[in-house]
Design an enzyme around this catalytic site. Structure first.
Site, PDB file in Angstrom:
ATOM      1  CD  GLN A 285     -22.534 -19.683  20.841  1.00 24.61           C
ATOM      2  OE1 GLN A 285     -21.245 -19.651  21.523  1.00 24.61           O
ATOM      3  NE2 GLN A 285     -22.617 -19.277  19.576  1.00 24.61           N
TER       4      GLN A 285
ATOM      5  CG  ASP B  90     -17.998 -13.189  22.127  1.00 24.72           C
ATOM      6  OD1 ASP B  90     -17.164 -13.320  21.108  1.00 24.72           O
ATOM      7  OD2 ASP B  90     -18.968 -13.495  21.969  1.00 24.72           O
TER       8      ASP B  90
ATOM      9  CE  LYS C 162     -17.601 -19.620  20.366  1.00 16.72           C
ATOM     10  NZ  LYS C 162     -18.734 -18.759  20.260  1.00 16.72           N
TER      11      LYS C 162
END
Ligand code: NAP
Length: 287
Positions: A102, A125, A58
């Site tokens: 994450q 996200d 990412k």
């Protein structure tokens, strides 16, 4: 479609590349206009090898798109309170425009509490309850990235959703549930299936659009696919195997995502696009 025909592949790799190129152009324009470069903070707890790789990937893609990365690595022993503090500080930091935690985080951490410490305007996200609410109401907000990527793929291939039967297999908070909500917001008639669903095959057989989001190799049988259906396989299992029996399904489907190269590449593309959207909203509200 005759059974001998082969479905057209939905090229997630190609679409993701275009989305990232557009994002890079928008990031460069925003940087020029505001003097500030969009910045994505990535928060990693512990050293799980897959998570380390995902975060690295990412960050590398962010750099290519002209997005800065703020790297936060916390020890595996981090408590929920410590993680919440870190995410709250990033939420208040004007140099950070998007935040990615994450996941999964360790089992000792309350993941929901951690997600909710992310400010909604930085939730690129799409993991907070606020973002889920926006997705459910069809309001502007950040989509959960993989479902957002699925919707872009459906749009790219002009898949009609209004009044169509969509079956989503899987109901996780980051994938199945929001995928169904986004389809519902586009007026599909949505059915969710999960591990307690009885008669999965018969339900899948009625679907104009199948979204497989389970994590079980080839759970969705080709013979259950309605001829002419659109098959989206978000599953990613060891050996590059999806949740759909691809070889059999492609003889019946009209459109199908390959694994890899279908849904997978779209996830990061949507993350980057949403980071630039977030930065634009935050920076341009101050101009
Ligand atoms: P998850 O949290 O483990 O959820 C799996 C879902 O599948 C659950 O809702 C579960 O039902 C359901 N399920 C399990 N066994 C089933 C069965 N036999 N029949 C019907 N439903 C069943 O997984 P996830 O995070 O959503 O991920 C799903 C898959 O997508 C994985 O392969 C993952 O690697 C992949 N994925 C890909 C991306 C990407 O970027 N492409 C991103 C995220 C995930 P219950 O709710 O009843 O337990």
């Amino acid at each position: 479609m005759s059974p001998t025909q082969t479905a057209q592949l939905m090229d997630g790799t190609g679409l993701a590349k275009r989305v990232v190129e557009e994002t890079a152009t928008r990031a460069a324009e925003l940087t020029r206009r505001t003097g500030t470069t969009p910045c994505l903070a990535t928060v990693l707890v512990g050293e799980d090898p897959a998570s380390v790789t995902y975060v690295r990937m990412k960050q590398a893609r962010s750099a290519k798109a002209g997005i800065l990365s703020r790297r936060v690595v916390l020890p595996a022993t981090t408590t929920t309170a410590e993680l919440v503090d870190t995410l709250t500080a990033l939420s208040h930091d004007p140099q950070v425009h998007g935040i990615l935690l994450q996941h999964p985080v360790g089992p000792h951490i309350d993941e929901r509490a951690a997600f909710e410490a992310i400010a909604p305007e930085k939730d690129v996200d799409g993991v907070t309850m606020h973002s889920f609410g926006a997705m459910s109401f069809g309001l502007p907000g950040f989509a959960s990235c993989t479902p957002g990527g699925i919707m872009r793929l459906l749009d790219e291939y002009n898949v009609e959703l209004v009044g169509k039967r969509a079956v989503v297999v899987g109901r996780s908070a980051i994938l199945g549930k929001p995928a169904g909500m986004l389809l519902l917001a586009k007026d599909a008639t949505v059915t969710y299936c999960h591990s307690r669903t009885a008669g999965l095959s018969a339900i899948v057989a009625e679907a104009d659009i199948v979204v497989a989001a389970v994590g079980r190799p080839r759970l969705i049988r080709g013979e259950d696919i309605k001829p002419g259906a659109v098959v989206i396989d978000a599953g990613y299992n060891p050996g590059n195997v999806g949740d759909v029996d691809f070889d059999a399904a492609r003889t019946r489907a009209r459109l199908i995502t390959p694994v890899p190269g279908g849904v997978g590449p779209m996830t990061i593309a949507v993350l980057l696009a949403q980071t630039v959207d977030a930065a634009a909203r935050q920076l341009e509200s101050h101009l």
